[in-house]
Design an enzyme around this catalytic site. Sequence first.
Site, mmCIF file in Angstrom:
data_model
loop_
_atom_site.group_PDB
_atom_site.id
_atom_site.type_symbol
_atom_site.label_atom_id
_atom_site.label_comp_id
_atom_site.label_asym_id
_atom_site.label_seq_id
_atom_site.Cartn_x
_atom_site.Cartn_y
_atom_site.Cartn_z
ATOM 1 N N ARG A 137 48.344 -27.718 51.111
ATOM 2 C CA ARG A 137 49.040 -29.002 50.502
ATOM 3 C C ARG A 137 48.537 -30.145 51.201
ATOM 4 O O ARG A 137 48.802 -30.472 52.493
ATOM 5 C CB ARG A 137 50.853 -28.792 50.633
ATOM 6 N N GLY A 147 51.206 -32.939 47.411
ATOM 7 C CA GLY A 147 52.318 -32.097 46.959
ATOM 8 C C GLY A 147 52.541 -32.328 45.326
ATOM 9 O O GLY A 147 53.562 -32.321 45.013
ATOM 10 N N ASP A 196 50.893 -31.397 42.834
ATOM 11 C CA ASP A 196 50.232 -30.450 41.841
ATOM 12 C C ASP A 196 51.404 -30.118 40.643
ATOM 13 O O ASP A 196 52.595 -30.048 40.847
ATOM 14 C CB ASP A 196 50.069 -28.909 42.482
ATOM 15 N N SER A 247 50.495 -25.791 45.248
ATOM 16 C CA SER A 247 50.366 -26.088 46.569
ATOM 17 C C SER A 247 51.348 -25.854 47.445
ATOM 18 O O SER A 247 51.328 -25.566 48.825
ATOM 19 C CB SER A 247 49.893 -27.609 46.967
ATOM 20 N N GLY A 261 48.062 -37.158 47.269
ATOM 21 C CA GLY A 261 47.182 -36.817 48.335
ATOM 22 C C GLY A 261 45.741 -36.812 47.864
ATOM 23 O O GLY A 261 45.288 -36.469 47.083
ATOM 24 N N TYR A 296 40.869 -39.566 38.562
ATOM 25 C CA TYR A 296 40.411 -40.816 38.003
ATOM 26 C C TYR A 296 41.532 -41.857 38.016
ATOM 27 O O TYR A 296 42.541 -41.787 38.232
ATOM 28 C CB TYR A 296 40.363 -40.353 36.250
ATOM 29 N N TYR A 315 45.661 -32.019 35.985
ATOM 30 C CA TYR A 315 46.886 -31.868 34.959
ATOM 31 C C TYR A 315 46.944 -30.491 34.736
ATOM 32 O O TYR A 315 47.204 -30.100 33.541
ATOM 33 C CB TYR A 315 46.740 -32.895 33.834
HETATM 34 C C1 LIG Z 1 53.271 -38.879 39.402
HETATM 35 C C2 LIG Z 1 51.728 -38.415 39.369
HETATM 36 C C3 LIG Z 1 50.659 -39.339 38.814
HETATM 37 C C4 LIG Z 1 49.380 -39.004 38.977
HETATM 38 N N1 LIG Z 1 48.234 -39.757 38.473
HETATM 39 C C5 LIG Z 1 47.120 -39.396 38.709
HETATM 40 C C6 LIG Z 1 46.153 -40.347 38.581
HETATM 41 O O1 LIG Z 1 46.377 -41.683 38.287
HETATM 42 N N2 LIG Z 1 44.880 -40.201 38.500
HETATM 43 C C7 LIG Z 1 44.614 -38.587 38.343
HETATM 44 O O2 LIG Z 1 43.181 -38.483 38.603
HETATM 45 N N3 LIG Z 1 45.296 -37.785 38.812
HETATM 46 C C8 LIG Z 1 46.847 -38.158 38.830
HETATM 47 N N4 LIG Z 1 47.804 -37.307 38.728
HETATM 48 C C9 LIG Z 1 47.151 -35.872 39.048
HETATM 49 C C10 LIG Z 1 46.834 -35.514 40.627
HETATM 50 O O3 LIG Z 1 45.368 -36.088 40.674
HETATM 51 C C11 LIG Z 1 46.856 -34.099 41.132
HETATM 52 O O4 LIG Z 1 48.199 -33.603 40.889
HETATM 53 C C12 LIG Z 1 46.446 -33.886 42.488
HETATM 54 O O5 LIG Z 1 45.890 -32.369 42.602
HETATM 55 C C13 LIG Z 1 47.306 -34.188 43.406
HETATM 56 O O6 LIG Z 1 46.660 -34.014 44.782
HETATM 57 P P1 LIG Z 1 47.870 -33.823 46.018
HETATM 58 O O7 LIG Z 1 47.103 -33.435 47.146
HETATM 59 O O8 LIG Z 1 48.563 -34.939 45.882
HETATM 60 O O9 LIG Z 1 48.552 -32.357 45.421
HETATM 61 P P2 LIG Z 1 48.661 -30.974 46.065
HETATM 62 O O10 LIG Z 1 49.956 -30.565 45.378
HETATM 63 O O11 LIG Z 1 48.685 -30.976 47.617
HETATM 64 O O12 LIG Z 1 47.494 -30.379 45.797
HETATM 65 C C14 LIG Z 1 47.010 -30.108 44.414
HETATM 66 C C15 LIG Z 1 45.759 -28.829 44.376
HETATM 67 O O13 LIG Z 1 44.876 -28.981 45.458
HETATM 68 C C16 LIG Z 1 44.898 -28.106 46.165
HETATM 69 N N5 LIG Z 1 44.590 -28.796 47.577
HETATM 70 C C17 LIG Z 1 45.273 -29.579 48.300
HETATM 71 N N6 LIG Z 1 44.770 -30.120 49.317
HETATM 72 C C18 LIG Z 1 43.727 -29.330 49.570
HETATM 73 C C19 LIG Z 1 42.896 -29.247 50.589
HETATM 74 N N7 LIG Z 1 43.157 -30.038 51.661
HETATM 75 N N8 LIG Z 1 41.963 -28.145 50.371
HETATM 76 C C20 LIG Z 1 41.971 -27.495 49.431
HETATM 77 N N9 LIG Z 1 42.800 -27.652 48.470
HETATM 78 C C21 LIG Z 1 43.754 -28.350 48.517
HETATM 79 C C22 LIG Z 1 46.310 -27.514 46.238
HETATM 80 O O14 LIG Z 1 46.428 -26.280 47.091
HETATM 81 C C23 LIG Z 1 46.608 -27.410 44.861
HETATM 82 O O15 LIG Z 1 46.089 -26.347 44.280
HETATM 83 C C24 LIG Z 1 48.772 -37.415 38.919
HETATM 84 C C25 LIG Z 1 50.110 -36.585 39.559
HETATM 85 C C26 LIG Z 1 51.642 -37.116 39.322
HETATM 86 C C27 LIG Z 1 52.450 -35.880 39.954
#
Ligand SMILES: Cc1cc2nc3c(=O)[nH]c(=O)nc-3n(C[C@H](O)[C@H](O)[C@H](O)COP(=O)(O)OP(=O)(O)OC[C@H]3O[C@@H](n4cnc5c(N)ncnc54)[C@H](O)[C@@H]3O)c2cc1C
Length: 536
Positions: A117, A120, A122, A127, A187, A197, A483
Site C-alpha cells: 500500500r 490506499g 485502490d 492494497s 500515493g 493521468y 479505476y
Molecule cells: C478520490 C480518487 C481520485 C482519483 N483521481 C485520479 C486521477 O486524477 N488520475 C488518475 O489517474 N487516477 C486517479 N485515481 C485512481 C488512482 O490513480 C489509483 O487508485 C491509484 O492506484 C492509487 O494509488 P495509491 O498508491 O494511492 O493506491 P494503493 O491503494 O496504495 O495502491 C493501488 C494498487 O497499486 C499497488 N501498489 C501500491 N503501491 C505499490 C508499490 N509501491 N509497489 C507495487 N505496487 C503498489 C497496490 O498493491 C494496489 O494494487 C483516483 C482515485 C481516487 C480514490
Amino acid sequence: MKQKRIQTPNSLLNLIVVVNFMIVLKTGLSLSLHTISDFDFLDCLIRKSDDPDSISRVIYSPNNSSYTSILQSSINNLRFTSPATPKPRFILTPVHESQIQTLVYCSKKHGIEIRTRSGGHDFEGLSYVSQLPFVILDLVNLKSVMVDTQTATAWVQAAATLGELYYEIAQKTRNLGFAGGIWYALGFGGHVSGGGYGAMMRKYGLAADNVIDAQFINVQGKILDRRSMGEDLFWAIRGGGGSSFGIILSWKIKLVPVPETVTIFSVDRTLEQNLTKIIHKWQYVAPRIDKDLDIRVLMFSVVNPSTGNRTIRATFDTLFLGGTDRLLAIMQEEFAELGLTREDCTEKSWIESVVVGSSFTNGEPLEILLNRTAMPKNSFKGKSDFATNPISEDGFEGIWDFYNNKIEAGMALLVLTPYGGKMSEIPASEIPFPHRLGSLYMIEYLVVWDGDETSPHISWIRSLYSYMRSYVSNSPRTAYLNYNDLDLGVGKTYAEASETWGSSYFKNNFNRLVKVKTMVDPGNFFKHEQSIPTRF
Ligand SMILES: Cc1cc2nc3c(=O)[nH]c(=O)nc-3n(C[C@H](O)[C@H](O)[C@H](O)COP(=O)(O)OP(=O)(O)OC[C@H]3O[C@@H](n4cnc5c(N)ncnc54)[C@H](O)[C@@H]3O)c2cc1C
Ligand SMILES: *[C@@H]1O[C@H](CO)[C@@H](O)[C@H](O)[C@H]1NC(C)=O
Ligand SMILES: *[C@@H]1O[C@H](CO)[C@@H](O)[C@H](O)[C@H]1NC(C)=O
Ligand SMILES: *[C@@H]1O[C@H](CO)[C@@H](O)[C@H](O)[C@H]1NC(C)=O
Ligand SMILES: *[C@@H]1O[C@H](CO)[C@@H](O)[C@H](O)[C@H]1NC(C)=O
Ligand SMILES: CC(=O)N[C@H]1CO[C@H](CO)[C@@H](O)[C@@H]1O
C-alpha cells in the site's frame, strides 16, 4: 485470560501468541494452525532481520493498540472498513528497505500474501484486503521527494502523495510541474504503476509516460533499478500495475515545463441551458483542441431551484497552459457553444491551479496539499469506459435518465476526460497502458454513499454500465486499470484473464505483460484478484 508464554528473544512474540491463543479458545482447534504460522512468521521476521529491535518496532499485530488506526489511516474507500472485511495478520511499516527484503523472504517461506500500500486509493481495496492470510506492507514511512531543477527530474518514494510532490516542485521553481493525477492525496507508488493521468495529459501524456528510472524489489528480495531489471520489467511496471511484479520503492520522473501563468475556469451548465447539445459538441471539440487546453466535464444530478424538478448539471473544469486572451480566442473559434466569458477565467500559477483542481476552492494555502486527511472519506464504487465514437444526443438523454430518475440526488457522478493531443502520438505499445490513438475520451462512473448499505448503489452503477455498452469501445470493451473494477472478472488463469479484464485494461499489451510476469515471478507470489497471471 490465560497466557501462554514461549521463550523467545523478543517480547513481541509473546504478545502475538497470547492473542492467537485467545482466538483458539473461542473458535476451536481449526485456528491453531494460524497460531503456529503467525508465530513462525513473526519469528522469521525477527531472526532474519539484521536489526531485530528496529523491525519489531514497525510490526503491528491485531493485539497492538495502533493496529486499527494504522490499518484505517489510508483506507480511502469506506466500503472496505466493515467488520466483515478480512483483516491483515500483520501490518509492516518499514523505515528501511532491508525490512522489506526480510518481509518478502518470510512471506514466501510461510505462505502469507503481501499487499503493498502506498496511498490506499485502490478502487477495490486491493492494497489492504485479501481473502487469503495476508500482511499489509504499508510504505507510509517511505515518502521522500528529491527535486532536481537542474536536470528537471525528481526521485519520489512510493508513499509520497502527488500533493507532496507538486508542493516540493513549486517550492523550487515556477517553471516546472509534473503530468500526474488531479487528486492530490493519491500515493505515487500505485498511481504511477497504473498509468496516472491529470490535467496536463493532452500535452505531456501520463505520469507513467514520464518515468525514467525506478527502484524496485523483486520476488527474490533483490533491489533493482532500470538497468538491472531490464527493459521488459521496466516496461511492465509503468502502467501494468506494480503489484503483479514486486514492490516499487521509488520512481525517477521527468518534470515538465509549465508557464508562470495558467488559466482556469469552471463553468456550469444545466439541461435547461442546452447542456445536451453542448456536451454533444464537446465530444468533437475537446479531444482535438489545442494541447494546452484540457476541458474535463463532471456531471451530477441536482434539483433545479426554479422548477423544483431534477436536472443534470455539468461543470466544465478546465486547465489552460497559457493566458486568458489566447484561451478566449481558442474557445470563441472552436467551442462558442459553451459561451465562455472573460469573467469565467482566472489566471493563477500552476501550483495554485493544482490546489483548485483538488476541490480546494476557498483560497486554501498551498500547504493544504500536504494534508492527506483534509477531505472526508466515503464509500464508493467506480467503473470506466473509453468512447471511441461520439455518443448521440439520444444516448445522452438515456444517461440523464439514470442520474435523474433512478437514484437519489448528489450521490452519483459522471466524468468525461478528453484524450487526443500527446495521448494520440504515443504508440499503444510504448507502455502497457493501451488507450491512445482512437480514444476520444474516458468516461468514469462513480457512485458514492455514506454508511454500509451497499447493494442498491452497486446495482445502479451496473445497470448504467450495461446501458452504455452500445455507446462505447467494444471488442474489447476497455477500462482504465487505475479505476479497477472486479466486476470485469477475477479470472486467475491466462485464458480467463485474457478474455476479460486482461484485454479490457491492456488490449494487445496483455500478452507481453504475461511474458514478463512469467519471467520475473514464475511462482506467482505477487498476486491479487486481477494480477497478471503466469503462463508456461
Ligand atoms: C478520490 C480518487 C481520485 C482519483 N483521481 C485520479 C486521477 O486524477 N488520475 C488518475 O489517474 N487516477 C486517479 N485515481 C485512481 C488512482 O490513480 C489509483 O487508485 C491509484 O492506484 C492509487 O494509488 P495509491 O498508491 O494511492 O493506491 P494503493 O491503494 O496504495 O495502491 C493501488 C494498487 O497499486 C499497488 N501498489 C501500491 N503501491 C505499490 C508499490 N509501491 N509497489 C507495487 N505496487 C503498489 C497496490 O498493491 C494496489 O494494487 C483516483 C482515485 C481516487 C480514490
Ligand atoms: C504497539 O503498541 C504499543 C502501545 O500499546 C506501542 O507502544 C508500540 O509502539 C506499538 N507498536 C509496536 C510495533 O509494537
Ligand atoms: C438553447 O438553444 C436554442 C437554439 O438551439 C437557443 O435559442 C437558446 O437561446 C439556447 N438557450 C440557452 C440558455 O442558451
Ligand atoms: C417537472 O416535471 C414534471 C414531471 O416530469 C413535468 O410534468 C413538469 O412539466 C416539470 N416542470 C417544469 C417546470 O419543467
Ligand atoms: C488536515 O485537515 C483536517 C480536516 O480539515 C484537519 O482536521 C486537520 O487538522 C488538518 N491537519 C493538519 C496537520 O493541518
Ligand atoms: C488488546 C490486547 O489484547 N492487548 C494485549 C496484548 O498483549 C499483552 C501481553 O503481551 C497484553 O498485556 C495486552 O492486554
